[in-house]
Design an enzyme around this catalytic site. Structure first.
Site, short mmCIF file in Angstrom:
data_model
loop_
_atom_site.label_atom_id
_atom_site.label_comp_id
_atom_site.label_asym_id
_atom_site.label_seq_id
_atom_site.Cartn_x
_atom_site.Cartn_y
_atom_site.Cartn_z
N GLU A 177 -4.93 7.69 -2.86
CA GLU A 177 -5.43 6.38 -2.40
C GLU A 177 -5.71 5.45 -3.58
O GLU A 177 -5.62 4.24 -3.44
CB GLU A 177 -6.68 6.55 -1.54
N HIS A 199 0.83 -1.21 0.00
CA HIS A 199 0.00 0.00 0.00
C HIS A 199 0.87 1.26 0.00
O HIS A 199 0.74 2.12 -0.89
CB HIS A 199 -0.92 -0.02 1.22
N GLU A 200 1.75 1.36 0.96
CA GLU A 200 2.61 2.57 1.05
C GLU A 200 3.53 2.63 -0.17
O GLU A 200 3.86 3.71 -0.65
CB GLU A 200 3.42 2.57 2.34
N HIS A 242 1.78 4.52 -2.80
CA HIS A 242 1.89 5.98 -2.58
C HIS A 242 3.27 6.46 -3.03
O HIS A 242 3.39 7.51 -3.67
CB HIS A 242 1.74 6.31 -1.09
#
Ligand code: ZN
Length: 498
Positions: free
Chosen positions: A294, A264-265, A268
């Site tokens: 997101e 997830h990160e 980003h």
């Protein structure tokens, strides 16, 4: 003043703003990673002064004059510069509308609120947090008027996180999702549950760290430009497109928490690293909005990371890191386990299917709080009622209920919907990507470079150069929440044999 002179001043102003931001970020990074435990006070003093200086620099009347001068000659400016002036004028107008004393008072309040919230959560005592939350809500209603007095207060706040999005847009979006997701959850509830017991074995932190390094490599994150650290809550922090930091948190009792937080990160980070060089050190040098950000993190986490081809690609290597824990497990079983759908209490631990319902609860409550139809004292009861209604679960205490998230204590109202929007945008990006390139052939071999290139071309490179809605349109076409609902329905019908 000559135009050239004004342009030089504009560049200098933005570089200075960047420097203040970079200094504050360094202190934050230090405080959450390696700083000794009892050292927050000194950093707090420094951060307060940096924030004050930045505010002084940006709200000075000369800045307003400079921006007005440039705006009057906007037809002579190149597009990126014109866009910078436009964005800075918007921020300047907003900042100067907030009276300085209220701005300082609010900064102090959020500082205090974070501390009070931590204690209240620990004791599961909403009454402790209530007076601070009342003040935060009152401030946000007032600030909404400063942001845009022509809008309903909650619409003005939503606009701060995702420009162009309002309650009308979200009501339609969430209604579509609720109509489609709730029956799916009920149908899954009738089925035999997926066995995920092997995720809940002891996974030594040292092996998990090595596995994270491997995931960074698969994601194509160059360690010369992106490091991974460890913090209580995972986050991504960007300095510029050559320097991004991500963090994760290792749970020795379950391998999937850090695995998916890294992916997830990492999503980003890919976004920030993919922003074009010529936007660096300007106000356009970051991701364009929370929703679009997101969309990138969730794209990697769920659409890729929780797909069967991806799991099949990485699983042989994963078994090398965890031979005892995963020796007797197949890639297919692992894929099913990390996609187990089960209504639960905690948003950050929710699966891909039920996640949006957690967001809807928060949206309904914020809408009513900021709209003035719900009193702060009634938040816990409303929270618990909505969890029962949407997810069918009983909330045992406020710690696992309305005190679980830090957002409100930080003064963020209107942020939550970005999470759900990001998921929906991502599903549409995948649909379009599949029309343009072969997504799954390379992914099933552990090669994400084509996926990354597509996202860089359609989303990342632009940074803040376009409006969020235009970035979404560029990558997704017209927004249509049924695409996301279709994706969920197809995936979960197959998983559960519905
Ligand atoms: Zn995120």
């Amino acid at each position: 003043m000559e135009l050239n002179e004004a342009l030089a001043k504009l560049a200098e102003l933005q570089r200075k703003l960047y420097a203040y931001q970079a200094a504050s970020s360094s202190l934050y990074l230090d405080g959450t990673t390696v700083a000794p435990k009892d050292t927050a006070e000194g950093r707090g003093v420094a951060l307060g002064i940096l924030a004050g200086e930045r505010h002084k620099l940006f709200s000075a009347p000369e800045v307003g004059e400079l921006l007005d001068f440039l705006w009057a000659r906007k037809d002579e400016l190149e597009h990126p510069v014109r866009r910078q002036v436009e964005e800075l004028r918007r921020s300047y107008a907003q900042l100067t509308r907030i009276p300085a004393d209220e701005y300082m008072e609010y900064a102090m309040l959020t500082n205090e609120a974070s501390d009070v919230w931590h204690r209240a959560k620990e004791k599961s005592d909403f009454e402790l947090f209530r007076p601070v939350l009342e003040k935060l809500v009152a401030f946000n209603i007032k600030f909404a008027g400063y942001y845009d007095s022509t809008k309903a207060p909650y619409d003005a706040l939503l606009n701060e996180y995702e420009r162009g999005v309002d309650m009308k847009y979200l009501d339609g979006f969430f209604a579509t999702l609720r109509e489609r997701i709730v029956p799916l959850i009920h149908a899954i509830g009738e089925k035999e549950q997926i066995d995920d017991s092997f995720l809940w074995r002891p996974y030594p932190v040292e092996a998990q760290r090595k596995f994270s390094d491997y995931l960074m490599e698969v994601l194509g994150l160059d360690r010369a430009h992106c490091t991974i650290g460890e913090t209580e809550h995972p986050y991504t922090l960007e300095f510029n497109n050559k320097d991004v930091r991500i963090t994760t948190n290792y749970d020795e009792g379950n391998v999937s928490f850090s695995m998916f937080s890294v992916i997830h990160e990492g999503g980003h980070a890919k976004y920030e690293l993919g922003i074009s060089d010529d936007l660096q050190y300007t106000c356009l040098a970051g991701g364009v909005s929370m929703g679009v950000h997101e969309s990138q993190s969730r794209f990697y986490e769920n659409l890729i990371g929780r797909s069967l081809p991806f799991i099949q690609a990485i699983f042989p290597k994963m078994r090398e890191f965890f031979p005892e824990q995963l020796g007797g497990v197949t890639a297919e079983q692992f894929y099913r386990a990390v996609n187990k759908a089960q209504p639960s209490l905690i948003r950050t631990e929710a699966d891909e299917l039920t996640y949006c319902l957690h967001v809807m609860v928060r949206y309904e409550i914020e809408k009513q709080l900021i709209g003035g139809t719900l009193a702060v004292k009634d938040v816990p009861a409303t929270w618990n009622r909505l969890y029962k209604e949407y997810l069918g679960v009983d909330v045992p205490d406020d710690k696992r209920g309305c005190l679980q998230d830090s957002h409100w204590s930080g003064g963020s109202f209107g942020y939550f919907p970005s999470y759900a929007l990001g998921s929906a945008y991502g599903a549409q990006m995948l649909r379009n990507m599949e029309q343009d390139i072969d997504v799954w052939g390379p992914v099933s071999k552990g090669d994400l470079s084509q996926v990354s290139n597509w996202l860089r071309e359609k989303v990342h490179q632009y940074g803040g150069l376009m409006e969020p809605a235009d970035v979404v349109k560029n990558a997704c076409g017209d927004f249509d929440p049924t695409v996301f609902a279709d994706y969920l329905e197809k995936k979960y019908s197959e998983l559960y044999g519905l």
